[in-house]
Motif scaffolding. Structure first.
Motif, PDB file in Angstrom:
ATOM      1  N   ARG A   1       0.814  -1.448  -0.042  1.00  0.00           N
ATOM      2  CA  ARG A   1      -0.151  -0.019   0.037  1.00  0.00           C
ATOM      3  C   ARG A   1       0.857   1.287   0.042  1.00  0.00           C
ATOM      4  N   ASN A   2       0.404   2.195  -0.338  1.00  0.00           N
ATOM      5  CA  ASN A   2       0.991   3.507  -0.655  1.00  0.00           C
ATOM      6  C   ASN A   2       2.465   3.712  -0.858  1.00  0.00           C
ATOM      7  N   ASN A   3       2.643   2.731  -2.233  1.00  0.00           N
ATOM      8  CA  ASN A   3       3.909   2.928  -2.674  1.00  0.00           C
ATOM      9  C   ASN A   3       4.237   3.474  -4.138  1.00  0.00           C
ATOM     10  N   LEU A   4       3.083   4.358  -4.657  1.00  0.00           N
ATOM     11  CA  LEU A   4       3.048   4.669  -5.718  1.00  0.00           C
ATOM     12  C   LEU A   4       3.478   6.303  -5.669  1.00  0.00           C
ATOM     13  N   GLY A   5       4.582   6.788  -6.501  1.00  0.00           N
ATOM     14  CA  GLY A   5       5.072   7.898  -6.522  1.00  0.00           C
ATOM     15  C   GLY A   5       5.201   8.536  -8.052  1.00  0.00           C
ATOM     16  N   MET A   6       5.019   9.773  -7.895  1.00  0.00           N
ATOM     17  CA  MET A   6       5.033  10.338  -9.297  1.00  0.00           C
ATOM     18  C   MET A   6       6.205  11.312  -9.464  1.00  0.00           C
ATOM     19  N   PHE A   7       7.072  11.173 -10.523  1.00  0.00           N
ATOM     20  CA  PHE A   7       8.214  11.971 -10.634  1.00  0.00           C
ATOM     21  C   PHE A   7       8.166  12.477 -12.294  1.00  0.00           C
ATOM     22  N   GLU A   8       8.977  13.524 -12.378  1.00  0.00           N
ATOM     23  CA  GLU A   8       9.180  13.968 -13.476  1.00  0.00           C
ATOM     24  C   GLU A   8      10.113  13.196 -14.282  1.00  0.00           C
ATOM     25  N   VAL A   9       9.829  13.093 -15.741  1.00  0.00           N
ATOM     26  CA  VAL A   9      10.674  11.908 -16.456  1.00  0.00           C
ATOM     27  C   VAL A   9      12.281  12.172 -16.473  1.00  0.00           C
ATOM     28  N   TYR A  10      12.683  13.557 -16.487  1.00  0.00           N
ATOM     29  CA  TYR A  10      14.001  13.981 -16.475  1.00  0.00           C
ATOM     30  C   TYR A  10      14.640  13.796 -15.122  1.00  0.00           C
ATOM     31  N   ARG A  11      14.053  13.360 -14.033  1.00  0.00           N
ATOM     32  CA  ARG A  11      14.825  12.993 -12.926  1.00  0.00           C
ATOM     33  C   ARG A  11      15.056  11.398 -12.703  1.00  0.00           C
ATOM     34  N   ILE A  12      14.335  10.778 -13.794  1.00  0.00           N
ATOM     35  CA  ILE A  12      14.357   9.189 -13.500  1.00  0.00           C
ATOM     36  C   ILE A  12      15.761   8.701 -14.269  1.00  0.00           C
ATOM     37  N   GLU A  13      16.190   7.618 -13.754  1.00  0.00           N
ATOM     38  CA  GLU A  13      17.524   7.094 -14.118  1.00  0.00           C
ATOM     39  C   GLU A  13      17.321   5.670 -14.475  1.00  0.00           C
ATOM     40  N   LYS A  14      17.216   5.090 -15.644  1.00  0.00           N
ATOM     41  CA  LYS A  14      17.171   3.663 -15.863  1.00  0.00           C
ATOM     42  C   LYS A  14      18.105   2.921 -15.321  1.00  0.00           C
ATOM     43  N   LEU A  15      17.811   1.792 -14.774  1.00  0.00           N
ATOM     44  CA  LEU A  15      18.946   0.941 -14.462  1.00  0.00           C
ATOM     45  C   LEU A  15      19.239  -0.010 -15.296  1.00  0.00           C
ATOM     46  N   ASP A  16      20.341  -0.943 -15.116  1.00  0.00           N
ATOM     47  CA  ASP A  16      20.852  -1.917 -16.128  1.00  0.00           C
ATOM     48  C   ASP A  16      19.711  -3.217 -15.939  1.00  0.00           C
ATOM     49  N   GLN A  17      19.111  -3.469 -16.894  1.00  0.00           N
ATOM     50  CA  GLN A  17      18.307  -4.686 -16.762  1.00  0.00           C
ATOM     51  C   GLN A  17      18.890  -6.009 -17.083  1.00  0.00           C
ATOM     52  N   SER A  18      20.032  -5.996 -17.243  1.00  0.00           N
ATOM     53  CA  SER A  18      20.737  -7.392 -17.580  1.00  0.00           C
ATOM     54  C   SER A  18      20.681  -8.385 -16.310  1.00  0.00           C
ATOM     55  N   ILE A  19      20.724  -9.522 -16.429  1.00  0.00           N
ATOM     56  CA  ILE A  19      20.546 -10.496 -15.440  1.00  0.00           C
ATOM     57  C   ILE A  19      21.744 -11.480 -15.589  1.00  0.00           C
ATOM     58  N   SER A  20      22.714 -11.764 -14.636  1.00  0.00           N
ATOM     59  CA  SER A  20      24.093 -12.371 -14.751  1.00  0.00           C
ATOM     60  C   SER A  20      23.433 -14.009 -14.536  1.00  0.00           C
ATOM     61  N   ASP A  21      24.211 -14.950 -14.956  1.00  0.00           N
ATOM     62  CA  ASP A  21      23.870 -16.304 -14.593  1.00  0.00           C
ATOM     63  C   ASP A  21      23.715 -16.722 -13.139  1.00  0.00           C
ATOM     64  N   ASP A  22      24.385 -16.081 -12.254  1.00  0.00           N
ATOM     65  CA  ASP A  22      24.106 -16.336 -11.022  1.00  0.00           C
ATOM     66  C   ASP A  22      22.679 -15.751 -10.728  1.00  0.00           C
ATOM     67  N   ASP A  23      22.477 -14.621 -11.011  1.00  0.00           N
ATOM     68  CA  ASP A  23      21.045 -13.980 -10.746  1.00  0.00           C
ATOM     69  C   ASP A  23      19.903 -14.864 -11.327  1.00  0.00           C
ATOM     70  N   LEU A  24      20.059 -15.660 -12.163  1.00  0.00           N
ATOM     71  CA  LEU A  24      19.231 -16.579 -13.085  1.00  0.00           C
ATOM     72  C   LEU A  24      19.175 -17.552 -12.146  1.00  0.00           C
ATOM     73  N   ASN A  25      20.093 -18.373 -11.734  1.00  0.00           N
ATOM     74  CA  ASN A  25      20.155 -19.527 -10.851  1.00  0.00           C
ATOM     75  C   ASN A  25      19.055 -19.216  -9.667  1.00  0.00           C
ATOM     76  N   ILE A  26      19.415 -18.188  -9.108  1.00  0.00           N
ATOM     77  CA  ILE A  26      18.511 -17.642  -7.715  1.00  0.00           C
ATOM     78  C   ILE A  26      17.108 -17.513  -8.138  1.00  0.00           C
ATOM     79  N   LEU A  27      16.981 -16.755  -9.345  1.00  0.00           N
ATOM     80  CA  LEU A  27      15.415 -16.752  -9.698  1.00  0.00           C
ATOM     81  C   LEU A  27      14.837 -18.136  -9.900  1.00  0.00           C
ATOM     82  N   ILE A  28      15.502 -18.918 -10.540  1.00  0.00           N
ATOM     83  CA  ILE A  28      15.246 -20.506 -10.836  1.00  0.00           C
ATOM     84  C   ILE A  28      14.629 -20.960  -9.351  1.00  0.00           C
TER      85      ILE A  28
END
Length: 117
Positions: free
Chosen positions: A51-78
């Protein structure tokens, strides 16, 4: 370019807010589902509830994060998919892992052929 579903962060005073893009308005305000806040110059973190976790921000303030997943990350997700009995997610993740292994071995094979010629 920021898209719905991207993991992002935004600096707010002396902290970073991390989350994913839930919605982008026509006026280019980004509605972010906040996951956690990390305080700058501190190890302190705050995790948001459902609950109450939605925030509104101007697009110029947003920094996109790296979306790649390592083999170790993938194993943890599995492992998580197995622990939660999520068959569909497990199949999706293992298919992705097989593709990574297959593509890696194909590249190795090409390099070996180039060296032997």
């Amino acid at each position: 370019m920021i898209n719905v579903g991207d993991w992002v962060r935004v600096k707010v005073n002396e902290r970073y807010v991390y989350g994913y893009v839930d919605y982008i308005s026509e006026s280019e305000n980004v509605y972010l589902r906040k996951v956690y806040t990390e305080f700058i110059n501190s190890d302190e973190k705050y995790f948001y509830g459902y609950r109450n976790n939605l925030g509104m921000f101007e697009v110029y303030r947003i920094e996109k994060l790296d979306q790649s997943i390592s083999d170790d990350d993938l194993n943890i997700l599995i492992d998580i998919a197995l622990d939660t009995n999520d068959r569909e997610w497990f199949l999706e993740l293992t298919k992705r892992m097989e593709g990574i292994k297959r593509n890696g071995s194909e590249r190795s094979g090409r390099k070996a052929k180039e060296v032997s010629n």
